[in-house]
Design an enzyme around this catalytic site. Structure first.
Site, PDB file in Angstrom:
ATOM      1  N   GLU A  92       3.739  39.576  -9.581  1.00  0.00           N
ATOM      2  CA  GLU A  92       4.656  39.668 -10.927  1.00  0.00           C
ATOM      3  C   GLU A  92       3.603  39.469 -12.221  1.00  0.00           C
ATOM      4  OE1 GLU A  92       8.633  38.444 -11.466  1.00  0.00           O
ATOM      5  OE2 GLU A  92       8.177  37.624  -9.400  1.00  0.00           O
ATOM      6  N   THR A 111      -3.978   3.107   4.677  1.00  0.00           N
ATOM      7  CA  THR A 111      -2.939   2.363   5.733  1.00  0.00           C
ATOM      8  C   THR A 111      -3.580   2.085   6.885  1.00  0.00           C
ATOM      9  OG1 THR A 111      -1.189   3.502   4.745  1.00  0.00           O
ATOM     10  CG2 THR A 111      -0.909   2.502   6.732  1.00  0.00           C
ATOM     11  N   LYS A 127       0.298  17.001   3.917  1.00  0.00           N
ATOM     12  CA  LYS A 127       1.045  16.337   4.210  1.00  0.00           C
ATOM     13  C   LYS A 127       2.248  16.402   4.097  1.00  0.00           C
ATOM     14  CE  LYS A 127       1.635  11.107   3.579  1.00  0.00           C
ATOM     15  NZ  LYS A 127       1.022   9.677   3.219  1.00  0.00           N
ATOM     16  N   TYR A 151       3.070  -3.273   2.421  1.00  0.00           N
ATOM     17  CA  TYR A 151       1.909  -3.832   3.101  1.00  0.00           C
ATOM     18  C   TYR A 151       0.847  -3.323   1.938  1.00  0.00           C
ATOM     19  CZ  TYR A 151       1.133   1.099   3.842  1.00  0.00           C
ATOM     20  OH  TYR A 151       0.960   2.548   3.896  1.00  0.00           O
ATOM     21  N   THR A 170      -3.681   8.657   4.081  1.00  0.00           N
ATOM     22  CA  THR A 170      -3.203   9.849   4.275  1.00  0.00           C
ATOM     23  C   THR A 170      -2.777  10.607   3.058  1.00  0.00           C
ATOM     24  OG1 THR A 170      -1.094   8.838   4.589  1.00  0.00           O
ATOM     25  CG2 THR A 170      -2.545   9.022   6.724  1.00  0.00           C
ATOM     26  N   ASP A 171      -2.612   9.756   2.059  1.00  0.00           N
ATOM     27  CA  ASP A 171      -1.884  10.424   0.732  1.00  0.00           C
ATOM     28  C   ASP A 171      -3.006  11.304   0.200  1.00  0.00           C
ATOM     29  OD1 ASP A 171       0.090   8.448   0.765  1.00  0.00           O
ATOM     30  OD2 ASP A 171      -0.574   7.476  -0.995  1.00  0.00           O
TER      31      ASP A 171
HETATM   32  N1  GLU Z   1      -1.409   5.046  -0.203  1.00  0.00           N
HETATM   33  C1  GLU Z   1      -2.040   4.816   1.212  1.00  0.00           C
HETATM   34  C2  GLU Z   1      -3.008   5.601   1.431  1.00  0.00           C
HETATM   35  O1  GLU Z   1      -3.064   6.856   1.084  1.00  0.00           O
HETATM   36  C3  GLU Z   1      -0.801   5.188   2.166  1.00  0.00           C
HETATM   37  C4  GLU Z   1      -0.872   6.081   2.908  1.00  0.00           C
HETATM   38  C5  GLU Z   1      -1.535   6.094   4.295  1.00  0.00           C
HETATM   39  O2  GLU Z   1      -2.539   5.697   4.406  1.00  0.00           O
HETATM   40  O3  GLU Z   1      -0.755   6.476   5.092  1.00  0.00           O
HETATM   41  O4  GLU Z   1      -4.044   4.990   1.354  1.00  0.00           O
END
Ligand code: GLU
Length: 359
Positions: free
Chosen positions: A316, A42, A194, A55, A121-122
């Site tokens: 367990e 992103t 995340k 986007y 971020t994913d």
């Molecule tokens: N799907 C994107 C990625 O991980 C969106 C998440 C992001 O970068 O914030 O590249």
């Protein structure tokens, strides 16, 4: 006499000026070199308008990205490389190996004082942990992303990049393993998650708490990383061009052996379970996993779908009886990364257990 004194004063002034120019030139030269390795996400995304929710991740280049933060050139000599340009949902072993090799190469040649990686971020937590275990140098390696695309109002990318570079050049950032800098926080790769699908403050170190914060362009650390990392790690990917296949299988009420059977059929080398509670699995699934270990030599690591707390050995589930390993504080995503690397060295569940206790 007067003229002589005047000359003396003038001489001193010229000397002082020359000295100050030299110091400035030297301090200019002494600016640390930071390589920015871009992978997409992103942070490199573009929306149709400034308020558009939709986007496309990974659509602007690293040079366009960095042009939004010219201030980083005041604190570092920046070198940029485009390693990939993908949404991080498509992150893969090939890019991981490329990154690890390139970082080790740059540090070995003494070309870089620190590395900043721009990343979606994913799956940022997975890449951060992979590099935490495969970069062989103590110098700072920092991942950075953004939750809003570059075209959004209050895009968080430029501030995050500035903070990442500022953290990367700070001497106190040496020896802390791979880190993520986002939303003014510095997070360790050994406990990264995340935690929110949209919020700019999405990343947390849920078990140990963040390593520190960035304030006024300077990192302030409050703790050291908890686990072995980087220079201390026993993993070496220099000669690898692929990694052993490891899948994650989720447990839930009524979960059957279906996905374990499919994984066995697909000849995976390892299975990580995202169990319930302290890594428990339904009886049906556990029996299938036991067979997978016994008859197919597949390594099984128990982890948990719960965000915090350890998946402890011998609670367990009798891990020794089943030849399973328990993940302790590694969630299923980090467990998968560690098991892939562990399987490049051993298939012995006790040795794998040792690694899970240490990393
Ligand atoms: N799907 C994107 C990625 O991980 C969106 C998440 C992001 O970068 O914030 O590249």
């Amino acid at each position: 006499m007067e003229t002589k004194r005047l000359f003396k004063v003038f001489g001193l002034f010229v000397m002082a000026l020359a000295m100050s120019i030299t110091v400035n030139a030297q301090s200019g030269q002494r600016k640390p070199t930071v390589y920015v390795l871009a992978t997409g996400g992103t942070i490199a995304g573009q929306g149709a308008t400034e308020v558009a929710a939709g986007y496309k991740a990974g659509s602007i280049t690293v040079d366009q990205l960095l042009s939004a933060v010219p201030e980083i050139k005041d604190i570092a000599n920046i070198q940029a490389e485009q390693v990939a340009n993908i949404g991080s949902q498509d992150m893969n072993d090939e890019v991981w190996l490329k990154l690890a090799k390139r970082i080790n190469e740059l540090f070995a040649a003494n070309n870089a004082d620190a590395i900043v990686i721009t990343h979606g971020t994913d799956t940022q937590e997975e890449t951060a942990y992979f590099l935490n275990l495969t970069v062989k140098y103590n110098k700072p390696v920092i991942l950075v992303g953004s939750m809003r695309p570059s075209t959004a109002i209050s895009a968080d990318g430029p501030r995050n990049i500035y903070n990442a570079v500022a953290t990367a050049v700070a001497p106190e950032s040496v020896g802390k393993g791979v880190m993520v800098v986002m939303d003014d926080k510095i997070l360790g790769a050994d406990d990264l998650a995340k935690t929110n699908t949209l919020s700019v403050g999405t990343f947390q170190n849920p078990n140990y708490g963040e390593l520190g914060i960035v304030y006024n362009g300077k990192p302030i650390y409050s703790r050291q990383p908890m686990k072995r990392h980087t220079v201390n790690s026993e993993f070496d990917v220099t000669k690898l061009d692929k990694l052993p296949r490891v899948e994650i299988i989720l447990s839930y009420s009524n979960a059957t052996s279906l996905f374990v059977d499919a994984a066995v059929k697909a000849h995976v080398k390892g299975i990580v379970t995202a169990g319930v509670g302290n890594g428990n699995i339904t009886t049906d699934m556990q029996n299938a996993l036991e067979k997978a270990v016994k008859h197919h030599k597949i390594a099984v690591v128990r982890s948990s779908r719960i965000m915090t707390g350890p998946t402890a050995q011998w609670d367990e589930v009798d891990d020794d009886k089943l030849n399973f390993s328990a993940s302790w504080f590694n969630n299923p995503y980090r467990s998968r990364v560690l098991l892939m690397l562990a399987l490049t060295k051993t298939t012995d569940y006790k040795e794998i257990q040792r690694m899970f206790s240490e990393y």
